[in-house]
Design an enzyme around this catalytic site. Structure first.
Site, PDB file in Angstrom:
ATOM      1  CE1 TYR A  26      -4.493  70.503  41.848  1.00 19.03           C
ATOM      2  CE2 TYR A  26      -4.717  68.133  42.135  1.00 19.03           C
ATOM      3  CZ  TYR A  26      -3.932  69.229  41.884  1.00 19.03           C
ATOM      4  OH  TYR A  26      -2.585  69.072  41.673  1.00 19.03           O
ATOM      5  CG  ASN A  48       2.134  79.107  43.886  1.00 18.47           C
ATOM      6  OD1 ASN A  48       2.447  80.237  44.253  1.00 18.47           O
ATOM      7  ND2 ASN A  48       2.442  78.028  44.562  1.00 18.47           N
ATOM      8  CB  CYS A  56       0.737  74.538  45.157  1.00 23.11           C
ATOM      9  SG  CYS A  56       2.407  74.754  44.562  1.00 23.11           S
ATOM     10  CG  HIS A  57       4.186  70.637  48.665  1.00 18.65           C
ATOM     11  ND1 HIS A  57       4.420  71.952  49.034  1.00 18.65           N
ATOM     12  CD2 HIS A  57       4.277  69.905  49.794  1.00 18.65           C
ATOM     13  CE1 HIS A  57       4.655  71.987  50.339  1.00 18.65           C
ATOM     14  NE2 HIS A  57       4.564  70.768  50.831  1.00 18.65           N
ATOM     15  CD  GLU A  85       4.813  69.305  54.078  1.00 21.36           C
ATOM     16  OE1 GLU A  85       3.646  68.896  53.996  1.00 21.36           O
ATOM     17  OE2 GLU A  85       5.156  70.439  53.732  1.00 21.36           O
TER      18      GLU A  85
END
Length: 103
Positions: A26, A48, A56-57, A85
């Site tokens: 952030y 969002n 956004c994760h 991921e």
DNA sequence: CGCTTGACACCGT
DNA sequence: AACGGTGCCAAGC
């Protein structure tokens, strides 16, 4: 789309550039926007409505903690997406944080 | 226009 | 290491 503001669009544009398998914080997002509105960045992501388009994760706390998701302090969904991921989460924190940090 | 609320960060204890 | 208080700033009321 919900309420559109210049600030939010800048946040989303930055978040969309984070590649899969990497994370950003952030704080870094705020710095990219030329300010220190860390909390406002979280607020923008909270608004969002397109998590599939705006990843956004991949935005986490500066100390490596995963951070919130969909208005909640913690979310198993966010952890699952990150693990999918190739990012390892241990005790709510990103393992090898420095190595997967984007930018 | 002023006060409150955060998906945070930083410092002191 | 773990809390707690304070600061940052956009949005919502």
């Amino acid at each position: 789309m919900g309420t559109s503001t210049r600030f939010r669009e800048r946040v989303y544009a930055a978040v969309k550039r984070i590649p899969p398998g990497k994370v950003c914080t952030y704080k870094t997002i705020a710095q990219m926007l030329g300010c220190k509105a860390y909390r406002a960045v979280g607020g923008a992501l909270r608004a969002n409505k397109h998590p599939m388009i705006i990843p956004c994760h991949r935005v986490v706390c500066s100390d490596g903690r995963v951070g919130g998701y969909f208005g909640r302090k913690a979310s198993a969904k966010k952890v699952k997406l990150l693990k999918g991921e190739g990012i390892t989460i241990t005790k709510g924190k990103v393992l090898g944080f420095g190595g997967v940090l984007w930018r």
